[in-house]
Design a protein around this motif. Structure first.
Motif, short mmCIF file in Angstrom:
data_model
loop_
_atom_site.label_atom_id
_atom_site.label_comp_id
_atom_site.label_asym_id
_atom_site.label_seq_id
_atom_site.Cartn_x
_atom_site.Cartn_y
_atom_site.Cartn_z
N ILE A 44 0.61 -1.22 0.02
CA ILE A 44 0.19 -0.01 0.09
C ILE A 44 0.61 1.46 -0.18
O ILE A 44 0.65 2.56 -0.63
N GLN A 45 1.63 1.38 0.87
CA GLN A 45 2.89 2.87 0.64
C GLN A 45 3.70 3.17 -0.46
O GLN A 45 3.80 3.91 -1.01
N SER A 59 -2.92 1.27 -11.90
CA SER A 59 -3.20 0.44 -11.54
C SER A 59 -2.79 -0.76 -9.88
O SER A 59 -1.49 -0.67 -10.29
N ALA A 60 -3.92 -0.85 -9.72
CA ALA A 60 -3.71 -1.83 -8.36
C ALA A 60 -4.09 -2.76 -7.74
O ALA A 60 -5.51 -3.30 -7.95
N GLU A 61 -3.54 -3.73 -8.28
CA GLU A 61 -4.43 -4.81 -8.56
C GLU A 61 -5.19 -5.75 -6.72
O GLU A 61 -3.74 -5.84 -6.22
N GLU A 76 -10.67 -0.67 -1.10
CA GLU A 76 -10.16 -0.14 0.23
C GLU A 76 -8.25 0.57 -1.10
O GLU A 76 -7.88 1.53 -0.44
N LEU A 77 -8.38 -0.29 -2.50
CA LEU A 77 -7.24 0.72 -2.49
C LEU A 77 -8.20 1.60 -3.39
O LEU A 77 -7.04 2.60 -3.46
N ILE A 84 -5.82 6.04 -8.37
CA ILE A 84 -5.97 4.55 -7.97
C ILE A 84 -7.15 3.93 -9.46
O ILE A 84 -8.50 4.18 -8.97
N VAL A 85 -6.62 2.53 -9.82
CA VAL A 85 -7.43 2.47 -10.53
C VAL A 85 -7.73 0.71 -10.24
O VAL A 85 -6.47 -0.07 -10.23
N VAL A 86 -8.86 0.40 -9.89
CA VAL A 86 -8.86 -0.92 -8.96
C VAL A 86 -8.11 -2.41 -10.08
O VAL A 86 -9.34 -2.22 -11.51
N LYS A 87 -7.32 -2.77 -10.07
CA LYS A 87 -7.04 -3.77 -11.21
C LYS A 87 -7.48 -5.12 -11.08
O LYS A 87 -7.47 -5.93 -9.76
N ILE A 88 -8.57 -5.90 -11.66
CA ILE A 88 -9.48 -6.79 -11.42
C ILE A 88 -9.13 -8.58 -12.43
O ILE A 88 -8.86 -7.74 -13.75
N PRO A 89 -9.04 -9.37 -12.38
CA PRO A 89 -8.56 -10.59 -13.05
C PRO A 89 -10.02 -10.96 -14.15
O PRO A 89 -11.22 -10.35 -13.29
N MET A 90 -9.76 -11.60 -15.09
CA MET A 90 -11.12 -11.95 -15.91
C MET A 90 -11.37 -13.29 -15.78
O MET A 90 -11.25 -14.08 -16.31
#
Ligand code: G3P
Length: 217
Positions: A44-45, A59-61, A76-77, A84-90
């Protein structure tokens, strides 16, 4: 075409940022581990450190693969920083999570995309970005650039707003071809960006100019 750098290395991010042509950053758990960044607090830091260097999408996964976990982690991210863009798996749960984040106005990047069908689902769910991994397709004798072309065609057919973020870029020709196809964004290592500078005629031409200038001085 927007240029993102695909790394968690702060020195490389600073070097790309100093060029004045960097639009954003993508990371993934493997890139974090490569820099020795482990444990939730450190990760996170590190995202915050990246956001302090680049004023653009970062992008933060998520690590969770279940819907509730992805929502919890993604929220949270997203609260960490406005970029921050939330990176999410397909995966199915991921598409559900992207639909939820779309309804909440939280930006998402649908990652690990290897087919047009997957890219279509990401757009339907309202993902901000879709990340087709072109280098990894090339690695298994499949044309990664063809996938970018096919996604471009389908997104244009229906005017989907999801931006194509060409990922797993390995070299400069990937960048140039993505620009020809009309990818909205490319994310690559610093080496692929630096490769764009190189031309022997630039080097020899500059050498000659300086030599000629010095003749008269
Ligand atoms: O960030 C995702 C993607 O760009 C990974 O690239 O080189 O590990 O296939 P690569």
């Amino acid at each position: 075409m927007k240029f993102f750098i695909d790394t968690a290395n702060l020195e490389q991010i600073k070097e790309a940022q100093a060029l004045g042509i960097l639009d954003g950053v993508t990371t993934n758990p493997s890139l974090m581990a490569k820099e020795g960044i482990t444990g939730k607090a450190n990760i996170i830091q590190h995202y915050l450190d990246i956001c302090n260097i680049v004023d653009g999408p970062v992008s933060a996964e998520v690590i969770a693969t279940d819907y509730d976990g992805m929502i919890r982690e993604g929220e949270e991210l997203a609260k960490l920083h406005k970029n921050i863009v939330v990176k999410i798996p397909m995966i199915k749960e991921g598409i559900k999570a992207i639909s939820y984040f779309t309804s909440k106005g939280i930006k998402t990047n649908c990652t690990l995309v290897f087919s047009v069908g997957q890219a279509l689902l990401a757009a339907k769910a309202g993902a901000t970005y879709v990340s087709p991994f072109l280098g990894r397709l090339d690695d298994v004798s499949t044309d990664g650039l063809r996938l970018i072309e096919d996604i471009r065609l389908i997104y244009d057919n229906y005017m989907y707003e999801t931006q194509i973020l060409a990922a797993s870029i390995r070299h400069t020709m990937h960048i140039i071809k993505c620009a020809e196809i009309g990818s909205d964004v490319m994310t690559g290592p610093l080496s692929s960006i630096n490769g764009l500078f190189k031309h022997p005629l630039t080097d020899s031409g500059l050498e000659q100019f300086l030599a000629d200038y010095n003749k008269g001085n």
